[in-house]
Each structure stands twice: as structure tokens, then as C-alpha cells.
Design an enzyme around this catalytic site. Structure first.
Site, PDB file in Angstrom:
ATOM      1  N   SER A  48      40.692  37.140  36.856  1.00 33.30           N
ATOM      2  CA  SER A  48      42.015  36.480  37.965  1.00 33.30           C
ATOM      3  C   SER A  48      42.908  37.547  37.258  1.00 33.30           C
ATOM      4  O   SER A  48      43.845  37.250  36.083  1.00 33.30           O
ATOM      5  CB  SER A  48      41.853  35.297  38.281  1.00 33.30           C
ATOM      6  OG  SER A  48      43.033  34.653  36.804  1.00 33.30           O
ATOM      7  N   HIS A  73      46.220  41.230  43.812  1.00 36.17           N
ATOM      8  CA  HIS A  73      45.852  39.671  42.950  1.00 36.17           C
ATOM      9  C   HIS A  73      44.118  40.688  43.365  1.00 36.17           C
ATOM     10  O   HIS A  73      43.488  41.673  43.872  1.00 36.17           O
ATOM     11  CB  HIS A  73      45.289  38.991  44.328  1.00 36.17           C
ATOM     12  CG  HIS A  73      44.344  38.100  43.993  1.00 36.17           C
ATOM     13  ND1 HIS A  73      43.336  38.449  44.752  1.00 36.17           N
ATOM     14  CD2 HIS A  73      44.375  36.881  43.668  1.00 36.17           C
ATOM     15  CE1 HIS A  73      42.655  37.388  44.549  1.00 36.17           C
ATOM     16  NE2 HIS A  73      42.526  36.474  43.578  1.00 36.17           N
ATOM     17  N   ASN A  94      39.906  39.015  41.377  1.00 35.98           N
ATOM     18  CA  ASN A  94      39.457  38.208  40.329  1.00 35.98           C
ATOM     19  C   ASN A  94      38.234  38.380  40.386  1.00 35.98           C
ATOM     20  O   ASN A  94      36.912  38.718  41.664  1.00 35.98           O
ATOM     21  CB  ASN A  94      39.629  36.503  40.047  1.00 35.98           C
ATOM     22  CG  ASN A  94      39.251  35.771  41.803  1.00 35.98           C
ATOM     23  OD1 ASN A  94      38.047  35.854  41.808  1.00 35.98           O
ATOM     24  ND2 ASN A  94      39.596  36.212  42.826  1.00 35.98           N
ATOM     25  N   VAL A  95      37.339  38.046  39.882  1.00 37.68           N
ATOM     26  CA  VAL A  95      35.902  37.945  39.534  1.00 37.68           C
ATOM     27  C   VAL A  95      35.391  36.867  38.698  1.00 37.68           C
ATOM     28  O   VAL A  95      35.724  36.916  37.231  1.00 37.68           O
ATOM     29  CB  VAL A  95      35.372  39.922  39.428  1.00 37.68           C
ATOM     30  CG1 VAL A  95      35.125  40.334  40.219  1.00 37.68           C
ATOM     31  CG2 VAL A  95      35.539  40.115  37.607  1.00 37.68           C
ATOM     32  N   ARG A  96      34.149  35.736  39.092  1.00 34.24           N
ATOM     33  CA  ARG A  96      33.843  34.617  38.361  1.00 34.24           C
ATOM     34  C   ARG A  96      32.415  34.609  38.660  1.00 34.24           C
ATOM     35  O   ARG A  96      32.172  35.290  39.442  1.00 34.24           O
ATOM     36  CB  ARG A  96      34.633  33.728  38.811  1.00 34.24           C
ATOM     37  CG  ARG A  96      34.737  33.504  40.841  1.00 34.24           C
ATOM     38  CD  ARG A  96      35.700  32.361  41.049  1.00 34.24           C
ATOM     39  NE  ARG A  96      35.381  32.435  42.697  1.00 34.24           N
ATOM     40  CZ  ARG A  96      36.031  33.340  43.753  1.00 34.24           C
ATOM     41  NH1 ARG A  96      36.430  34.404  43.526  1.00 34.24           N
ATOM     42  NH2 ARG A  96      35.557  33.527  44.806  1.00 34.24           N
ATOM     43  N   HIS A 142      41.892  50.058  50.699  1.00 33.45           N
ATOM     44  CA  HIS A 142      40.758  49.832  51.621  1.00 33.45           C
ATOM     45  C   HIS A 142      39.515  51.063  51.280  1.00 33.45           C
ATOM     46  O   HIS A 142      38.631  50.131  50.440  1.00 33.45           O
ATOM     47  CB  HIS A 142      40.977  49.474  52.847  1.00 33.45           C
ATOM     48  CG  HIS A 142      41.218  48.421  53.305  1.00 33.45           C
ATOM     49  ND1 HIS A 142      41.215  47.388  53.612  1.00 33.45           N
ATOM     50  CD2 HIS A 142      42.993  47.827  53.448  1.00 33.45           C
ATOM     51  CE1 HIS A 142      41.390  46.433  54.192  1.00 33.45           C
ATOM     52  NE2 HIS A 142      43.253  46.374  54.183  1.00 33.45           N
ATOM     53  N   GLY A 194      41.964  21.490  34.742  1.00 33.93           N
ATOM     54  CA  GLY A 194      42.690  23.104  33.803  1.00 33.93           C
ATOM     55  C   GLY A 194      43.960  23.156  33.779  1.00 33.93           C
ATOM     56  O   GLY A 194      44.634  22.212  33.548  1.00 33.93           O
TER      57      GLY A 194
END
Length: 299
Positions: free
Chosen positions: A91, A105, A107-109, A144, A258
Site C-alpha cells: 500500500s 493512494h 494498494n493491492v492485497r 481514469h 498491527g
């Protein structure tokens, strides 16, 4: 289900993004490796503070484990309560110094829940969005369009679905206000299979630099004064509110004990709040609310 390949990809993505921003900014990131107590995993937090272009930016990788699913992860899956779990992700948040350059911003998870019968449930998630302080239509269109390009190979239906998801997710209900101009967002992705979901997630991660860097390079040297800086700090307050009140990742990280420093890596360095402030009509500040913090088809 090859979670090792996912971890290798996430670490590589983190390194690529950090190196590219170091080239742009001219100042190195601090690399902070950490681990959780009890062999519960760890991660690498890369942070840039008081850079030449980036006032504060963080790119974090984590791979953590736990014995019991936290409430934020079981709200939509009560059948997984009590399961052991595993989460890994990359992230980032970039807060540029120049008010004409937007915050970004991404993030990949991957999340996995290990059931008592030996079965593992998995789902991918992620996305990227843009938060300008002063709006430029060409920048938002470019962002976009790049997001759409990331998803097009996997079916025409994904981009409108993930764009709508982003518009609805990055919204401050207590303000009745969008956080920014959106992008794409997805969660709970487990169909049709692991490899396809991983490929979609990779494409979203790989397109981030193409989506954001041209905008940052274009706006980073725009002249500005105290007025623009003041408005930037005021709008950053909305970012803080969203991350602490709404964001599922932040809430999950705190609920699962965390690492606080890494969880709050996304916070801007300087912020302002005012009581019941509204921009004057006809100003560039008012234009942000009227033309950019609205849901629309930008492409």
C-alpha cells in the site's frame, strides 16, 4: 493457490515504485524492516519525509498472520469467525508538497482464511484513487483512462463496476462529500479463480505509476502562495478523517494489533481544520467542490 508468487510480486512492485519516486524526488526513502512478535510475520515500510517533491510519502509491504479473524474482516463473512488468517499487501500514499499536485493512494492485497477443515478461503483487493486540491480535468481524465486500461483486458464490465465501487467507498458519509475524484477499487475478489484474480490485481498495481507520475511531473513545479498552501492543508484534514473513520485497511490493522507506525504511514505531515468553513463562490477552491468532488464519467 500460489501465495509465494503473490508475495514476490508485491515486494517487486514496492521496490519499483520506491526507486521511481526516488528518481523523481532526488531524496532516498528510509527502509524500515520490522517483524511481529511470536513469528506472526512482518514487513518493510519505506518512508520519504520532507522530500523535494514529496512532503511525505510511504510505500509499505506487509505479510502478517493471526489466530483469530478480527471483526472488520468477518463483518461480511460470519462463517469465518475464529479462523486463523494470513494477509499480504503493498500500500502507498503520496502527499506532494505542491498544492497543485494531487495526493494519490494505491494498494493491492491478498487475504486468506484457513478453516478448521483444511480449506482456505481467499480474496484479493486493491485499487488506486486521486485526491486533488486544485482540479485539472486533463489530469483526472488521464488517471481514469489509465485505470480503465488496467482492467480492459479482463472484460469490459470490470471498469464501470470498480469505478462505481471506488466512488462509493471513498466517500465521507459524515461530510456527505467525496474524498477525491475517484479511480478504481475492488475487494472480495475470488472469482473465477486464483490466477485470474491475481492477474487483475497485478495489472492494477502495474498501472499505478503510469496513472500518477505524469500528473505529478506536470504539477510539481507550479508556482503557489500561502492561499493555495492553506487550502491544501485544510483539505488534507478530509484525508485524515477518512483513513481513521472509514478505511477498512486502517481499522483492520489496528484491530489485529498491527504495527501502528506502518498502519498510519498514510497520514499527511501537516493538516488544518476549521469550524464550518466554506469556500467563496467563484473561486478555484469552490470549483473543486462543484466540478471535481462529484461522481461523473471522466472518460
Amino acid at each position: 493457490m500460489n501465495s509465494t508468487a503473490v508475495k514476490t510480486y508485491l515486494l517487486n512492485l514496492q521496490q519499483r515504485i520506491v526507486e521511481r519516486f526516488e528518481q523523481l524526488d532526488g531524496k532516498p526513502f528510509l527502509r524500515d524492516e520490522w517483524s511481529r512478535e511470536g513469528s506472526k510475520g512482518g514487513g518493510i515500510s519505506c518512508i520519504l519525509e520532507q522530500g523535494n517533491v514529496i512532503e511525505r510519502g510511504g510505500v509499505a509491504f506487509s505479510h502478517v498472520r493471526g489466530d483469530n479473524m478480527p471483526a472488520s474482516a468477518t463483518a461480511h463473512r460470519p462463517e469465518l469467525a475464529g479462523c486463523s488468517w494470513e494477509a499480504m499487501g503493498m500500500s502507498l500514499v503520496m502527499h506532494p508538497r505542491n498544492p497543485y499536485a494531487p495526493t494519490s493512494h494505491a494498494n493491492v492485497r491478498l487475504f486468506m482464511a484457513h478453516k478448521a477443515d483444511g480449506e482456505t478461503a481467499f480474496w484479493f483487493g486493491g485499487g488506486t484513487d486521486l485526491t486533488p486540491y486544485y482540479g485539472f480535468e486533463e489530469d483526472v481524465v488521464h488517471f481514469h483512462r489509465t485505470c480503465k486500461n488496467a482492467l480492459t483486458p479482463f472484460g469490459a464490465e470490470l471498469h464501470p463496476k470498480f469505478k462505481k465501487w471506488c466512488d462509493e467507498y471513498f466517500f465521507l458519509k459524515h461530510r456527505n462529500e467525496a474524498r477525491g475524484t475517484g479511480g478504481i477499487f475492488f475487494d472480495d475478489l475470488s472469482e473465477p479463480d486464483f490466477s485470474t484474480c491475481f492477474a487483475i490485481t497485478q495489472s492494477v498495481g502495474d498501472h499505478y505509476l503510469d496513472a500518477y507520475l505524469p500528473i505529478l511531473e506536470k504539477r510539481k513545479d507550479t508556482p503557489y502562495g500561502e492561499r493555495e498552501r492553506d487550502f491544501q492543508l485544510y483539505r488534507r484534514g478530509r484525508y485524515v478523517e477518512f483513513n481513521l473513520v472509514v478505511d477498512r485497511g486502517t481499522i483492520f490493522g489496528l484491530q489485529s494489533n498491527g504495527r501502528t507506525e506502518s498502519i498510519l504511514l498514510s497520514m499527511p505531515p501537516l493538516v488544518k481544520w476549521r469550524y464550518d468553513w466554506h469556500p467563496e463562490p467563484g473561486t478555484p477552491e469552490a470549483e473543486l467542490y462543484e466540478k471535481f468532488l462529484v461522481v461523473k464519467d471522466w472518460i
